[in-house]
Scaffold this motif. Structure first.
Motif, PDB file in Angstrom:
ATOM      1  N   UNK A 165     102.298 -20.995 -15.537  1.00 43.37           N
ATOM      2  CA  UNK A 165     101.376 -20.156 -16.315  1.00 43.37           C
ATOM      3  C   UNK A 165      99.911 -20.520 -16.130  1.00 43.37           C
TER       4      UNK A 165
ATOM      5  N   UNK B 252      94.503 -16.081  -9.261  1.00 36.45           N
ATOM      6  CA  UNK B 252      93.874 -14.766  -9.367  1.00 36.45           C
ATOM      7  C   UNK B 252      92.381 -14.918  -9.614  1.00 36.45           C
TER       8      UNK B 252
ATOM      9  N   UNK C 264      93.778 -24.149 -21.865  1.00 39.20           N
ATOM     10  CA  UNK C 264      93.597 -24.044 -23.313  1.00 39.20           C
ATOM     11  C   UNK C 264      94.263 -22.789 -23.855  1.00 39.20           C
ATOM     12  N   UNK C 265      94.101 -21.680 -23.122  1.00 40.35           N
ATOM     13  CA  UNK C 265      94.683 -20.424 -23.595  1.00 40.35           C
ATOM     14  C   UNK C 265      96.201 -20.552 -23.672  1.00 40.35           C
ATOM     15  N   UNK C 266      96.804 -21.185 -22.664  1.00 39.62           N
ATOM     16  CA  UNK C 266      98.268 -21.318 -22.694  1.00 39.62           C
ATOM     17  C   UNK C 266      98.702 -22.337 -23.738  1.00 39.62           C
ATOM     18  N   UNK C 267      97.899 -23.385 -23.917  1.00 36.85           N
ATOM     19  CA  UNK C 267      98.202 -24.360 -24.958  1.00 36.85           C
ATOM     20  C   UNK C 267      98.201 -23.681 -26.319  1.00 36.85           C
TER      21      UNK C 267
ATOM     22  N   UNK D 272      89.091 -13.759  -7.452  1.00 36.62           N
ATOM     23  CA  UNK D 272      88.068 -12.928  -8.081  1.00 36.62           C
ATOM     24  C   UNK D 272      86.692 -13.554  -7.895  1.00 36.62           C
TER      25      UNK D 272
ATOM     26  N   UNK E 127      92.105 -21.616 -18.808  1.00 38.14           N
ATOM     27  CA  UNK E 127      93.466 -21.079 -18.784  1.00 38.14           C
ATOM     28  C   UNK E 127      94.411 -22.049 -19.485  1.00 38.14           C
TER      29      UNK E 127
ATOM     30  N   UNK F 102      99.123 -19.268 -11.715  1.00 38.93           N
ATOM     31  CA  UNK F 102      98.987 -17.862 -11.343  1.00 38.93           C
ATOM     32  C   UNK F 102      97.650 -17.286 -11.806  1.00 38.93           C
ATOM     33  N   UNK F 103      97.297 -17.435 -13.091  1.00 37.35           N
ATOM     34  CA  UNK F 103      95.973 -16.931 -13.484  1.00 37.35           C
ATOM     35  C   UNK F 103      94.847 -17.617 -12.717  1.00 37.35           C
TER      36      UNK F 103
END
Lengths: 308, 262
Positions: B194, B201, B171-174, B205, B169, B197-198
């Protein structure tokens, strides 16, 4: 932006018992404007490679330092790694990675798991706000307009979806929102890691369709990592095959799938069209197509017509 | 895939790795008891000496061991400062209002740091040298409570998964231009939303998937079950047991004959 990689190597957890060599002397050039495919087994290094492209994984600086040292007698130094994306030299420490990331958009595997904001519009605007120049906050109108463009580009109606919570959407819609969140800054290069993974066949086709539209309108260069050979055969101008951290080949899919048996030997799948070509070949029917469904059907029909 | 987490199992083959997990738990308890029984520096030095031998025999690099201490560095510094400034000792070196630095305060804070470091290092040695499964087996064998042992092992098992998820996550936000390294404290905390929260979740999951997977293989908590690996005491454990008893006895003797430092 042209992407040039030479002698790129990367080891995770170097110097510990968990060390895994992910890339081993990878050299690869991706021209501007290409729809480039990267295929390979799990653990072949393809994801590691694409994460280099926007500096999420840095080229190990020890290699550079190593180069600066004078070689001892009889010692052969490994060639220095080169990694350039457009004008950015990623082997430099001082590269402006923020600027780089604005130009190289990256969509990770299952990008829907990165959504976090309260509304779709806020999530899509996240990247836009981050990349705005310091002190120059984009106005609300400009933000809204960019978000609208991005949402429409991924095929979602702005009025219907902008104010919804991203967590209320279906899987395919979430993925579109996530892609919109990356393309909203209009990156020149768009890198996608398994963009269609986990979707049903229709969803897959829609995503690939979407990528084609983006390629012609939004992002000059598209790089996709995929397991799905049909996807690759249908869409890509060139393909690189990763295996055990090396790049085995890179060429247009037409030439790649001509040696379908070799790919099968590597444990990779081949597109349905290539399977059919092989099956027909065994029955003595040679079909020379470029392995897209359309071309295959046309050539096969022509063959039948020619013999009838 | 990135950095190996604090306290995570370190896979090498060594004397300490081969010890029975039940014994290792026993040793940990004995060691902690010894740390608290010790009221003088000699006692703690004996403990530290034993711990150094344990580390040597476990073949875990010293840097890894020290990294475990880094985790509680802030706590240790804070406690030390409080101790140094507010300990009401007799030999006062410097004082201002209620703040005073005394000989006793300095000694006692040195003592505190040593104790804390020993505590952290010895407990992380347990997780460095014992796989989560072995640890659970050990706890289960000692306490005969299956459910708690299972919960513990799942919690331990989740740490690397969540670390990996965090990395993903992050890395994705970076890639979307998020910046976690600059700005003031408030900005940095806000920058983590950011990720959090993911991550939350994803945690739910993963937990749900695991629950489904366990139930679909007919898992029922609390049932008596057989083991793939039987635990058994060996000569190593006997040797270790002797060391543990000697340690506790030595520390007790030092306490009685040498007396407290303060």
């Amino acid at each position: 932006m042209r992407i040039v990689a030479e002698h790129l190597s990367y080891t995770y957890n170097a110097g510990s018992p968990f060390a895994v060599k992910a890339l081993d002397d990878v050299s690869l050039t991706i021209e501007e404007g290409e729809f480039f495919g990267i295929i390979g087994h799990t653990g072949s290094g393809k994801s590691t490679f694409v994460q280099h492209l926007n500096g999420l994984i840095r080229v190990p600086s020890s290699l550079k330092r190593h180069r600066a040292k004078k070689p001892k007698k009889g010692e052969v130094l490994p060639p220095a790694p080169v990694l350039r994306v457009g004008d950015f030299d990623l082997t430099e420490k001082k590269t402006d990675f923020r600027a780089l990331r604005r130009h190289v958009g990256m969509v990770f595997q299952y990008p829907e798991y990165q959504l976090f904001a309260e509304t779709v519009a806020a999530d899509v605007a996240f990247g836009l706000k981050n990349f705005a120049e310091k002190g120059q906050k984009p106005g609300k109108e400009a933000l809204d307009a960019a978000v609208r463009d991005a949402l429409e580009a991924v095929g979602l109606d702005y009025r219907e979806y902008a104010e919804k919570s991203p967590f209320d959407l279906s899987g395919g819609q979430k993925r579109r929102v996530a892609i919109a969140g990356v393309i909203v800054t209009k990156p020149e290069v768009l890198v996608l890691d398994e963009p269609a993974a986990g979707l049903d066949p229709l969803g897959k086709r829609e995503i690939m369709q979407l990528l084609h539209e983006l390629h012609s309108t939004w992002c000059k260069t598209v790089v996709i990592v995929s397991h799905d050979m049909d996807e690759i055969a249908e869409n890509c101008s060139r393909v690189a095959v990763f295996s055990g951290g090396h790049v085995r080949d890179y060429m247009p899919p037409k030439e790649l799938f001509r040696n379908a048996e070799e790919l099968v030997g590597l444990g990779l799948d081949i597109p349905l069209t290539a399977k059919l070509v092989l099956a027909l070949k065994r029955r003595g029917i040679e079909i020379d197509c470029d392995y897209t469904t359309e071309d295959f059907i046309r050539k096969t029909l022509a063959f039948k017509g020619g013999n009838a | 895939m990135k950095e190996v987490a604090f306290g995570q199992y370190y896979p090498v083959d060594s004397f300490v790795h081969r010890l029975d997990p039940r014994f290792k738990l026993f040793f940990l308890v004995a060691f902690i008891a010894a740390i608290f029984v010790a009221t003088n520096f000699y006692g703690l030095l004996v403990c530290a000496g034993v711990l150094v031998f344990v580390i040597l025999f476990s073949r875990i690099p010293a840097g890894k061991v020290l990294r475990a201490v880094r985790g509680v560095l802030f706590l240790a510094l804070f406690a030390t400062l409080i101790h140094v400034f507010f300990y009401a000792g007799e030999t006062v070196y410097w004082s201002y209002g209620i703040i005073c630095i005394s000989r006793e305060g300095l000694i006692s804070s040195a003592f505190l740091i040593l104790r804390l470091a020993l505590l952290v290092v010895c407990s992380s040695m347990l997780t460095y040298t014992t796989t989560p499964v072995a640890l659970t087996d050990g706890i289960e064998a000692i306490f005969h409570v299956h459910v708690i042992a299972r919960i513990m092992s799942i919690a331990l098992r989740m740490i690397p998964s969540l670390m990996e998820e965090t990395e993903r996550v992050k890395n994705a936000q970076k890639a979307r231009g998020a910046d976690f390294e600059s700005g003031n404290l408030f900005k940095r905390v806000k920058a983590f939303v950011p990720i959090l929260i993911p991550l939350l979740l994803s945690a739910f999951r993963i937990a749900e998937d695991l629950g489904d997977a366990m139930e679909s293989r007919c898992y029922v908590g609390g049932k008596k079950r057989t083991k793939y690996k039987k635990l058994c005491f060996s000569w190593r454990d006997l040797l270790g047991m002797v060391v543990a008893c000697a340690l506790v006895a030595g520390v007790v003797l030092l306490r009685i004959y040498v007396g407290a430092t303060l």
